[in-house]
Every structure is written in C-alpha cells, then in structure tokens.
Motif scaffolding. Sequence first.
Motif, PDB file in Angstrom:
ATOM      1  N   GLU A  55       0.832  -1.203   0.000  1.00 32.89           N
ATOM      2  CA  GLU A  55       0.000   0.000   0.000  1.00 32.89           C
ATOM      3  C   GLU A  55       0.864   1.251   0.000  1.00 32.89           C
ATOM      4  OE1 GLU A  55      -0.404  -2.493   2.137  1.00 32.89           O
ATOM      5  OE2 GLU A  55      -2.335  -3.367   1.517  1.00 32.89           O
ATOM      6  N   LEU A  56       1.954   1.216   0.778  1.00 33.52           N
ATOM      7  CA  LEU A  56       2.828   2.386   0.872  1.00 33.52           C
ATOM      8  C   LEU A  56       3.586   2.620  -0.436  1.00 33.52           C
ATOM      9  CD1 LEU A  56       3.442   4.494   2.989  1.00 33.52           C
ATOM     10  CD2 LEU A  56       5.330   3.089   3.823  1.00 33.52           C
ATOM     11  N   THR A  57       4.057   1.524  -1.044  1.00 35.47           N
ATOM     12  CA  THR A  57       4.767   1.683  -2.318  1.00 35.47           C
ATOM     13  C   THR A  57       3.804   2.123  -3.434  1.00 35.47           C
ATOM     14  OG1 THR A  57       4.520  -0.686  -2.709  1.00 35.47           O
ATOM     15  CG2 THR A  57       6.587   0.035  -1.762  1.00 35.47           C
ATOM     16  N   ASP A  58       2.560   1.623  -3.399  1.00 38.61           N
ATOM     17  CA  ASP A  58       1.562   2.066  -4.379  1.00 38.61           C
ATOM     18  C   ASP A  58       1.279   3.557  -4.239  1.00 38.61           C
ATOM     19  OD1 ASP A  58       1.345  -0.439  -5.406  1.00 38.61           O
ATOM     20  OD2 ASP A  58      -0.532  -0.944  -4.386  1.00 38.61           O
ATOM     21  N   LEU A  59       1.212   4.013  -2.996  1.00 36.09           N
ATOM     22  CA  LEU A  59       0.945   5.423  -2.728  1.00 36.09           C
ATOM     23  C   LEU A  59       2.048   6.304  -3.330  1.00 36.09           C
ATOM     24  CD1 LEU A  59      -0.354   6.799   0.618  1.00 36.09           C
ATOM     25  CD2 LEU A  59       1.615   7.879  -0.417  1.00 36.09           C
ATOM     26  N   VAL A  60       3.314   5.886  -3.126  1.00 35.07           N
ATOM     27  CA  VAL A  60       4.439   6.636  -3.684  1.00 35.07           C
ATOM     28  C   VAL A  60       4.396   6.612  -5.208  1.00 35.07           C
ATOM     29  CG1 VAL A  60       6.956   6.702  -3.893  1.00 35.07           C
ATOM     30  CG2 VAL A  60       5.903   6.255  -1.676  1.00 35.07           C
ATOM     31  N   GLU A  61       4.112   5.445  -5.770  1.00 32.36           N
ATOM     32  CA  GLU A  61       4.071   5.328  -7.243  1.00 32.36           C
ATOM     33  C   GLU A  61       2.939   6.173  -7.845  1.00 32.36           C
ATOM     34  OE1 GLU A  61       3.847   1.161  -7.827  1.00 32.36           O
ATOM     35  OE2 GLU A  61       5.973   0.821  -7.362  1.00 32.36           O
ATOM     36  N   ASN A  62       1.810   6.305  -7.119  1.00 34.00           N
ATOM     37  CA  ASN A  62       0.719   7.165  -7.597  1.00 34.00           C
ATOM     38  C   ASN A  62       1.178   8.611  -7.723  1.00 34.00           C
ATOM     39  OD1 ASN A  62      -1.162   5.125  -7.782  1.00 34.00           O
ATOM     40  ND2 ASN A  62      -1.938   5.420  -5.703  1.00 34.00           N
ATOM     41  N   ILE A  63       1.902   9.081  -6.712  1.00 35.44           N
ATOM     42  CA  ILE A  63       2.362  10.474  -6.731  1.00 35.44           C
ATOM     43  C   ILE A  63       3.462  10.669  -7.770  1.00 35.44           C
ATOM     44  CG2 ILE A  63       3.548  12.243  -5.367  1.00 35.44           C
ATOM     45  CD1 ILE A  63       1.907  11.392  -3.007  1.00 35.44           C
ATOM     46  N   VAL A  64       4.381   9.694  -7.891  1.00 32.66           N
ATOM     47  CA  VAL A  64       5.419   9.790  -8.919  1.00 32.66           C
ATOM     48  C   VAL A  64       4.785   9.819 -10.306  1.00 32.66           C
ATOM     49  CG1 VAL A  64       7.375   8.587  -9.962  1.00 32.66           C
ATOM     50  CG2 VAL A  64       7.184   8.708  -7.476  1.00 32.66           C
ATOM     51  N   GLN A  65       3.739   9.020 -10.498  1.00 39.34           N
ATOM     52  CA  GLN A  65       3.027   9.017 -11.783  1.00 39.34           C
ATOM     53  C   GLN A  65       2.386  10.379 -12.056  1.00 39.34           C
ATOM     54  OE1 GLN A  65       3.141   6.515 -13.896  1.00 39.34           O
ATOM     55  NE2 GLN A  65       1.850   7.528 -15.428  1.00 39.34           N
ATOM     56  N   GLY A  66       1.831  11.009 -10.985  1.00 36.89           N
ATOM     57  CA  GLY A  66       1.236  12.328 -11.130  1.00 36.89           C
ATOM     58  C   GLY A  66       2.263  13.405 -11.455  1.00 36.89           C
ATOM     59  N   LEU A  67       3.537  13.159 -11.070  1.00 35.08           N
ATOM     60  CA  LEU A  67       4.616  14.131 -11.324  1.00 35.08           C
ATOM     61  C   LEU A  67       5.428  13.767 -12.567  1.00 35.08           C
ATOM     62  CD1 LEU A  67       5.897  14.529  -7.650  1.00 35.08           C
ATOM     63  CD2 LEU A  67       4.801  16.320  -9.010  1.00 35.08           C
ATOM     64  N   LYS A  68       4.935  12.799 -13.339  1.00 35.33           N
ATOM     65  CA  LYS A  68       5.681  12.324 -14.505  1.00 35.33           C
ATOM     66  C   LYS A  68       5.960  13.471 -15.480  1.00 35.33           C
ATOM     67  CE  LYS A  68       5.609   8.603 -17.923  1.00 35.33           C
ATOM     68  NZ  LYS A  68       4.801   7.497 -18.496  1.00 35.33           N
ATOM     69  N   GLY A  69       7.228  13.563 -15.922  1.00 34.92           N
ATOM     70  CA  GLY A  69       7.604  14.616 -16.866  1.00 34.92           C
ATOM     71  C   GLY A  69       8.032  15.914 -16.220  1.00 34.92           C
ATOM     72  N   THR A  70       7.927  15.996 -14.878  1.00 36.84           N
ATOM     73  CA  THR A  70       8.345  17.213 -14.177  1.00 36.84           C
ATOM     74  C   THR A  70       9.715  17.004 -13.528  1.00 36.84           C
ATOM     75  OG1 THR A  70       7.369  16.566 -12.057  1.00 36.84           O
ATOM     76  CG2 THR A  70       5.924  17.683 -13.632  1.00 36.84           C
ATOM     77  N   GLU A  71      10.332  18.115 -13.125  1.00 39.13           N
ATOM     78  CA  GLU A  71      11.639  18.040 -12.462  1.00 39.13           C
ATOM     79  C   GLU A  71      11.544  17.275 -11.144  1.00 39.13           C
ATOM     80  OE1 GLU A  71      15.067  21.151 -10.837  1.00 39.13           O
ATOM     81  OE2 GLU A  71      13.509  21.848 -12.216  1.00 39.13           O
ATOM     82  N   SER A  72      10.450  17.496 -10.409  1.00 38.66           N
ATOM     83  CA  SER A  72      10.261  16.797  -9.129  1.00 38.66           C
ATOM     84  C   SER A  72      10.113  15.295  -9.341  1.00 38.66           C
ATOM     85  CB  SER A  72       9.023  17.346  -8.413  1.00 38.66           C
ATOM     86  OG  SER A  72       9.179  18.709  -8.131  1.00 38.66           O
ATOM     87  N   GLY A  73       9.378  14.918 -10.401  1.00 44.43           N
ATOM     88  CA  GLY A  73       9.203  13.497 -10.697  1.00 44.43           C
ATOM     89  C   GLY A  73      10.526  12.821 -11.009  1.00 44.43           C
ATOM     90  N   GLU A  74      11.386  13.504 -11.789  1.00 43.17           N
ATOM     91  CA  GLU A  74      12.707  12.942 -12.116  1.00 43.17           C
ATOM     92  C   GLU A  74      13.584  12.838 -10.878  1.00 43.17           C
ATOM     93  OE1 GLU A  74      14.349  15.342 -15.178  1.00 43.17           O
ATOM     94  OE2 GLU A  74      12.796  14.826 -16.654  1.00 43.17           O
ATOM     95  N   LEU A  75      13.473  13.843  -9.997  1.00 43.23           N
ATOM     96  CA  LEU A  75      14.268  13.822  -8.761  1.00 43.23           C
ATOM     97  C   LEU A  75      13.884  12.627  -7.891  1.00 43.23           C
ATOM     98  CD1 LEU A  75      16.227  15.077  -6.686  1.00 43.23           C
ATOM     99  CD2 LEU A  75      14.311  16.476  -5.870  1.00 43.23           C
ATOM    100  N   ILE A  76      12.573  12.410  -7.730  1.00 43.54           N
ATOM    101  CA  ILE A  76      12.116  11.284  -6.903  1.00 43.54           C
ATOM    102  C   ILE A  76      12.535   9.954  -7.550  1.00 43.54           C
ATOM    103  CG2 ILE A  76      10.084  10.113  -5.964  1.00 43.54           C
ATOM    104  CD1 ILE A  76       8.721  12.896  -5.930  1.00 43.54           C
ATOM    105  N   GLY A  77      12.395   9.878  -8.870  1.00 45.91           N
ATOM    106  CA  GLY A  77      12.769   8.641  -9.568  1.00 45.91           C
ATOM    107  C   GLY A  77      14.254   8.331  -9.476  1.00 45.91           C
ATOM    108  N   SER A  78      15.080   9.360  -9.278  1.00 45.22           N
ATOM    109  CA  SER A  78      16.530   9.144  -9.214  1.00 45.22           C
ATOM    110  C   SER A  78      17.036   8.791  -7.821  1.00 45.22           C
ATOM    111  CB  SER A  78      17.259  10.410  -9.698  1.00 45.22           C
ATOM    112  OG  SER A  78      17.064  11.472  -8.776  1.00 45.22           O
TER     113      SER A  78
END
Length: 276
Positions: A55-78
């Motif tokens: 559930e916790l990892t799904d929650l993080v992935e939902n937000i990363v998906q919402g930030l896809k293509g943004t600088e914040s999304g790339e930062l979290i993914g890295s």
Amino acid sequence: MNKKLIWLIAAKDIRGITSSVQVWLGLILLPLIFSVIFPLAFILLVKNVPITSPELTDLVENIVQGLKGTESGELIGSLPSMNHQIIFVIVNYLLGSIFLLIPTINAMMISLHSFVGEKEKRTMETLLFSPITVMELFIGKVLAALIPSIIITWVSFFLFGVITVSLTYNMFGYFIFPNANWLILMFWVVPMITIFTILVNVFISARAKGFQEAQQLGGIIILPVMGLFIGQATGFLVINPLLLTLIGLTILILNFILLKFMTKYNDRNTLFEKQI
C-alpha cells in the motif's frame, strides 16, 4: 472603523483562550501529533526497517506518476531506494495537506466559541448595546481566532522542519525540506484557509443557539482538506506551486465575499434574536 475597539474585542477573546488550560491542551494536542510525534516515528521507522507494505509503495508510485515529466518526478525517480522515495514523497507532498488540518481545526474550535460563548455567558447583550459596529465586532472575533491559530501552525511548521532536517540530512546528503510547496502552503494558503474557516464558523456561531449545533455545522469545513489529501494519495491531484497559488487566490476572493455577506445578513436585530 474603530481599530481600538476591534483590538479590545480580540484581546478579550484571546485572554479567554490563554487563561484556560483545557482550551490550550486541545489546541496543542493535534499540532504535537502532526509536527513532532508522527514525523519522528515515521522517518525513524522507514530509515531503519525494510519496507514491505504494497500500500505504501503504491501510494508513492501514484504520486510519482502524477509528477511524470516534471523536475520533481525525475528527482524522486533518481533517489537510490524505495525508502528514500517514501520519505521524500510523504514529507513533501502528503503531509502538506494533513498539516492544513492544524489551522483548520484550531481556527474552527476557537471561532465556534466566539458568539456562542458570548451567548452562553450572557455577555452578548452587552456587546450589542456597546458603541461598536457589527463589522468591527466580526473583525475583532476573526482576529481573536486568527492570531493564535497562525502562531500555533507556524511553530508546528518550525518543529516539523527541525525534526525532518535533523533525521534526513545524513540519509540524503542535502536538505529535503522545505521546498517551494511548503513555503507557499505556510505563508499563503494557511493564512487564507484559516481566515476562511474562521469566517464560516463565526457566521455559524453568530446564528446558532448552542455550541453543539455550531460544531456540527462547522465541521463541514474539514471535508475539502480531506479531499485534497485523498486526491494526492491517489495521484489524481498532486500539489505544485502554481496550484497552491491558485488555491490561495480563490480562497482570498471567497473571504471577501463571505465577509460582505456576513455583515449584510447579521445586523444587531438578527444577532439579538439569535441569542434568545
């Protein structure tokens, strides 16, 4: 507008709040949980225990998906591990909307007592016969709830920052807090939503005959805050500086409309009739 009378009304109500230990305990309990206990326990747990909760990892992935293509999304993914991502997302995205509950609930509790408290203590009639306009009376009541609510929220923000930075700096190697979202949230959205909460609840308080009736109606104001949290947790709505600026601007316009509405439909006769 008589500023001296406005401050006298506000100072009288603030003295009533600060002189009661029970009221103070109620006002600091929620901020203590959200700004000290929860971040301390959560960050220590995630730092030291391998995460296996889907559930916790799904929650993080939902937000990363919402930030896809943004600088914040790339930062979290890295970030190097899921533990790093979880802490970063919870601190910088989910806890912001939860933090809005501090000024909202505190402002609601204080402002609900404003007129209802005067009615229950039988002091409302004295106020209505005093040389003060309805507008000055409402502004004094708003200030009495606004000042302690904002101070408590900003102190909570400072404590939360100290705990977060001290626990995460060694893990990340840089400060993950505060970011632009937090600064706009604290110094633009929080004052606006606090004033909005107070105006709504002072209006309800002025027209309700008892605290229980006022509390049931005033509690509705929490629903939009919870909606913002759910929207982020599901990835449907992810906060960013532009969105927060627009939210604050919208609430500012609503505040002006509400203040005009309150003073127009709450003259002395109406307030006097509602206290009987």
